[in-house]
Scaffold this active site. Structure first.
Site: not given
Length: 339
Positions: A128, A147, A201, A214, A249
């Site tokens: 990819d 993003n 974030s 995360y 979202s």
């Protein structure tokens, strides 16, 4: 009593106490003035200071914007607003059908070119990235929107989290983010212009228990942005880590907007209109926070209680969210058995 304490008492005894009270009053006044000036700068940034024009990065000149995670939410909104600014767009995400539908809509509505590439960043497929390198190598890229991201399904202690979730977060939020940036950068350097927006974030600013992997991935993004931004500053390339709180979202699982949780459209509009403006993130190099409610929250976090307070507060919040999520799973499992 320690020698330091004894010395301090001796100094007070030998001098007028009013001198020390005056000193601490001056210090307190200085801190208060500093905070006030910081807040007024925030308001100036949000409502008066203009951002860099998108034309600086190739808008309406045939330049391309590359957007990852482009098929939904913030990524989709970046694609539409950059197309409206007359960038051609390369849309990268996992679902081919969503990408193609978005591509058709953009070409019809904004009369720009669009290309799509469907890939699952969690797989980390070398082929990819080779294909993307070939595609992007032929484009005049002016903007990159990093993003794409993945998160824990629910707040989970690190020791209980699955290896699959941990590996996916690292692969998408760190490895994939770096690979795409490395592919795009040569195209920007060759034209001496470029804009890289990394969608960050608050959890990268304040360590977030129960979302530890995360949170760490977004802290990595912030640190990398500052380092890369410094490297590229003299080359006409702007790097910006956009510090966001919750936005409506699929990933946030929030469906209803509020003052603190905007829809993607106004959030992205504020970001693109304030390129180069730090807003509520002036304490972190190459970071911005310009959506008004997010900027105010960011300012309060960095100018009120210490980080330990916010970390412990996050722990309490995520413990509660986890309990409610687990109860919901139990109810759904019971309902499924009843059927």
């Amino acid at each position: 009593m320690s020698s330091f304490s004894e010395k301090f008492v001796q100094i007070i005894q030998e001098h007028d106490l009013s001198i020390f009270l005056a000193f601490f009053s001056i210090v307190g006044a200085f801190v208060a003035v500093t905070k006030a000036l910081s807040f007024w700068k925030l308001l100036f940034d949000l409502y008066l200071r203009p951002g860099k024009s998108l034309k600086q990065f190739g808008a309406d000149t045939g330049a391309w914007a590359v957007i990852t995670g482009a098929s939904d939410g913030i990524g989709k909104e970046f694609a539409c607003q950059l197309a409206a600014a007359k960038f051609n767009v390369l849309l990268i995400s996992r679902t081919e059908l969503k990408l193609q539908n978005l591509s058709n809509d953009i070409e019809s509505k904004y009369q720009v070119e669009s290309k799509t590439y469907a890939m699952d960043f969690a797989k980390g497929d070398k082929k990819d990235y080779e294909n993307l390198k070939e595609i992007i190598g032929k484009l005049n890229v002016g903007v990159l929107i990093n993003n794409v991201a993945t998160n824990h399904e629910i707040p989970t202690p690190f020791i209980l989290e699955t290896d699959e979730v941990i590996n996916n977060i690292v692969e998408v939020n760190v490895a994939g983010f770096l690979r795409i940036t490395k592919i795009v950068l040569p195209r920007m350097i060759s034209s001496n212009r470029g804009l890289i927006i990394n969608v960050g974030s608050f959890s990268g600013m304040v360590p977030t228990p129960y979302l530890s992997v995360y949170s760490a991935s977004k802290a990595f993004m912030s640190t990398f942005s500052a380092a890369l931004g410094t490297e590229l500053n003299s080359k006409g390339i702007v790097v910006e880590n956009v510090n966001l709180y919750f936005v409506v979202s699929a990933m946030s699982k929030i469906r209803k907007s509020s003052w603190l949780v905007p829809q993607p459209k106004p959030c992205v509009k504020s970001i693109l209109s304030k390129i180069g403006v730090s807003g509520g993130a002036s304490n972190v190099p190459y970071s911005s926070c310009v959506y008004p409610s997010h900027a105010l929250a960011n300012w309060l976090i960095t100018n009120t209680f210490n980080q330990s307070f916010w970390v412990n507060n996050g722990l309490s919040i995520n413990e509660d969210i986890r309990k409610r999520a687990l109860r919901k799973r139990e109810r759904e499992a019971a309902a499924s058995k009843a059927q």
